[in-house]
Design a protein around this motif. Structure first.
Motif, mmCIF file in Angstrom:
data_model
loop_
_atom_site.group_PDB
_atom_site.id
_atom_site.type_symbol
_atom_site.label_atom_id
_atom_site.label_comp_id
_atom_site.label_asym_id
_atom_site.label_seq_id
_atom_site.Cartn_x
_atom_site.Cartn_y
_atom_site.Cartn_z
ATOM 1 N N TRP A 170 0.801 -1.233 0.000
ATOM 2 C CA TRP A 170 0.000 0.000 0.000
ATOM 3 C C TRP A 170 0.828 1.274 0.000
ATOM 4 O O TRP A 170 0.358 2.324 -0.431
ATOM 5 C CB TRP A 170 -0.952 0.003 1.194
ATOM 6 C CG TRP A 170 -0.326 -0.369 2.504
ATOM 7 C CD1 TRP A 170 -0.394 -1.585 3.121
ATOM 8 C CD2 TRP A 170 0.464 0.463 3.364
ATOM 9 N NE1 TRP A 170 0.305 -1.568 4.319
ATOM 10 C CE2 TRP A 170 0.838 -0.311 4.489
ATOM 11 C CE3 TRP A 170 0.894 1.790 3.299
ATOM 12 C CZ2 TRP A 170 1.627 0.191 5.529
ATOM 13 C CZ3 TRP A 170 1.682 2.302 4.331
ATOM 14 C CH2 TRP A 170 2.030 1.500 5.434
ATOM 15 N N ILE A 171 2.079 1.190 0.448
ATOM 16 C CA ILE A 171 2.926 2.396 0.468
ATOM 17 C C ILE A 171 3.164 2.911 -0.952
ATOM 18 O O ILE A 171 3.443 4.100 -1.151
ATOM 19 C CB ILE A 171 4.265 2.118 1.189
ATOM 20 C CG1 ILE A 171 4.907 3.445 1.643
ATOM 21 C CG2 ILE A 171 5.213 1.304 0.340
ATOM 22 C CD1 ILE A 171 6.104 3.248 2.576
ATOM 23 N N THR A 172 3.016 2.031 -1.953
ATOM 24 C CA THR A 172 3.220 2.474 -3.336
ATOM 25 C C THR A 172 2.164 3.483 -3.765
ATOM 26 O O THR A 172 2.453 4.381 -4.578
ATOM 27 C CB THR A 172 3.216 1.272 -4.308
ATOM 28 O OG1 THR A 172 1.956 0.576 -4.210
ATOM 29 C CG2 THR A 172 4.340 0.307 -3.995
ATOM 30 N N THR A 173 0.947 3.350 -3.235
ATOM 31 C CA THR A 173 -0.087 4.350 -3.525
ATOM 32 C C THR A 173 0.321 5.704 -2.966
ATOM 33 O O THR A 173 0.177 6.742 -3.637
ATOM 34 C CB THR A 173 -1.437 3.921 -2.930
ATOM 35 O OG1 THR A 173 -1.898 2.756 -3.616
ATOM 36 C CG2 THR A 173 -2.484 5.030 -3.074
ATOM 37 N N GLY A 210 12.013 0.624 -2.143
ATOM 38 C CA GLY A 210 12.428 0.385 -0.771
ATOM 39 C C GLY A 210 13.101 -0.957 -0.573
ATOM 40 O O GLY A 210 13.383 -1.694 -1.516
ATOM 41 N N LYS A 211 13.357 -1.276 0.700
ATOM 42 C CA LYS A 211 14.043 -2.529 1.002
ATOM 43 C C LYS A 211 13.616 -3.007 2.376
ATOM 44 O O LYS A 211 13.530 -2.214 3.323
ATOM 45 C CB LYS A 211 15.562 -2.333 0.943
ATOM 46 C CG LYS A 211 16.361 -3.620 0.926
ATOM 47 C CD LYS A 211 17.814 -3.351 0.579
ATOM 48 C CE LYS A 211 18.066 -3.530 -0.901
ATOM 49 N NZ LYS A 211 19.526 -3.509 -1.230
ATOM 50 N N SER A 269 8.505 4.892 7.802
ATOM 51 C CA SER A 269 9.783 5.588 7.958
ATOM 52 C C SER A 269 10.597 5.581 6.667
ATOM 53 O O SER A 269 11.462 6.433 6.463
ATOM 54 C CB SER A 269 10.602 4.959 9.085
ATOM 55 O OG SER A 269 10.855 3.587 8.828
ATOM 56 N N GLN A 270 10.315 4.633 5.767
ATOM 57 C CA GLN A 270 11.037 4.580 4.489
ATOM 58 C C GLN A 270 10.448 5.509 3.429
ATOM 59 O O GLN A 270 11.055 5.717 2.387
ATOM 60 C CB GLN A 270 11.042 3.148 3.944
ATOM 61 C CG GLN A 270 11.919 2.200 4.695
ATOM 62 C CD GLN A 270 12.302 0.979 3.873
ATOM 63 O OE1 GLN A 270 12.341 1.018 2.635
ATOM 64 N NE2 GLN A 270 12.574 -0.116 4.546
ATOM 65 N N PHE A 271 9.268 6.042 3.701
ATOM 66 C CA PHE A 271 8.560 6.822 2.692
ATOM 67 C C PHE A 271 9.388 7.977 2.121
ATOM 68 O O PHE A 271 9.503 8.102 0.895
ATOM 69 C CB PHE A 271 7.237 7.330 3.281
ATOM 70 C CG PHE A 271 6.423 8.174 2.352
ATOM 71 C CD1 PHE A 271 5.786 7.628 1.254
ATOM 72 C CD2 PHE A 271 6.285 9.535 2.574
ATOM 73 C CE1 PHE A 271 5.021 8.408 0.400
ATOM 74 C CE2 PHE A 271 5.530 10.330 1.731
ATOM 75 C CZ PHE A 271 4.903 9.764 0.641
ATOM 76 N N PRO A 272 10.014 8.834 2.949
ATOM 77 C CA PRO A 272 10.774 9.957 2.373
ATOM 78 C C PRO A 272 11.910 9.503 1.462
ATOM 79 O O PRO A 272 12.116 10.086 0.386
ATOM 80 C CB PRO A 272 11.303 10.695 3.609
ATOM 81 C CG PRO A 272 10.373 10.315 4.718
ATOM 82 C CD PRO A 272 9.987 8.897 4.425
#
Length: 297
Positions: free
Chosen positions: A68-71, A269-270, A278-281
């Motif tokens: 979902w972070i891809t959205t 991301g990884k 926390s990886q979003f930025p």
């Protein structure tokens, strides 16, 4: 500079996405937002259209529920692009007005709304018993990838689908990896398939997680320009370009096979899906260059 609606501090489910899109339409009346189909549970699958140039580029996100972070990432990039267009403010040093005249950009920010809602909000009461059964008795859906019927939407396309079915150990609906009993059985996959068939997209980019790499080939059917674009994507993002992997029946695979045009699967991301906010930025910073390169290359 402030980019309206560009930064979010919490995940976006299907209802949140509707609110974001409504705000976008009001803030940027030169865009078009419309449904291309509906999910199993009847949620609209939205498409955003920006620009009116002869080059047609398509991007999508959240094929997989726990990605979902891809959205969030794709919506952030869309917001920055729209802000740049409407305010004449450069986006990573690029003046985007020319891109608006040269490119028609198609965005589907959430291919799998039912699955995203399941991961973020839990199962709908009327489907809870069946979903727990599919999830091997667990009521924890955080790692669920499939749509609400337990079908992996990125294994639903007619690109060696039979081989995909043969090599995958999953033989019935599951939280991940089950390709269905035949290709294109799921309304979400059908919506993307029909959108792509009815448009003359020059290239497509599908946002997934994770690995900080991207895949750009399929069966040696990709055109020479795919490698050139891959090298540019690699340069501007720091992600590793991977030509092929042992995978079939994906959207990118089918697009390359069907149209012999550049198609890319980005693995943002990884870590372990779902990736933490926390990886979003960092993800956004890495992928901004790919987003723009997909438009100007």
């Amino acid at each position: 500079m402030i980019h309206p609606f560009a930064d979010t501090n919490s995940p976006i489910d299907s209802q949140s996405l509707k609110k974001h899109l409504k705000k976008l339409t009001k803030a940027y009346p030169f865009i078009t937002i419309s449904p291309i189909g509906h999910s199993v549970l009847g949620h609209p699958i939205h498409e955003i259209r920006i620009g009116h140039g002869p080059k047609k580029v398509h991007m999508n996100a959240s094929f997989h529920a726990n990605e979902w972070i891809t959205t969030m990432v794709l919506m952030n990039l869309v917001n920055k692009y729209l802000y740049s267009l409407s305010n004449g403010y450069p986006f990573r040093g690029i003046h985007t007005a020319k891109l608006f005249e040269e490119v028609e950009l198609s965005i589907v920010p959430m291919v799998n709304p039912d699955g995203v809602d399941l991961v973020l909000n839990g199962p709908p009461q009327e489907h809870k018993k069946d979903l727990i059964a599919i999830n091997e008795g667990s009521s924890d859906f955080i790692h669920w990838k499939a749509n609400i019927r337990g079908i992996d939407l990125n294994r639903q396309f007619p690109a060696n689908w039979e081989l995909c079915q043969k090599i995958k150990p999953v033989t019935s609906p599951a939280s991940r990896d089950y390709p269905g009993h035949s290709p294109l059985t799921e309304p979400e996959a059908i919506a993307i398939y029909e959108l792509t068939k009815s448009n003359d997209f020059n290239r497509v980019v599908a946002f997934h997680t994770q690995g900080e790499e991207f895949y750009w080939g399929y069966g040696n059917l990709e055109p020479p320009e795919s490698e050139q674009m891959a090298r540019e994507f690699e340069r501007v993002s720091g992600y590793q370009a991977v030509r092929t992997i042992e995978s079939h029946a994906g959207y990118k695979d089918w697009f390359i096979q069907e149209f012999r045009r550049p198609g890319f699967t980005l693995e943002l991301g990884k870590g372990i899906n779902p990736l933490p906010l926390s990886q979003f930025p960092r993800i956004v910073t890495c992928v901004e260059g790919i987003f723009l390169a997909a438009l100007y290359c």
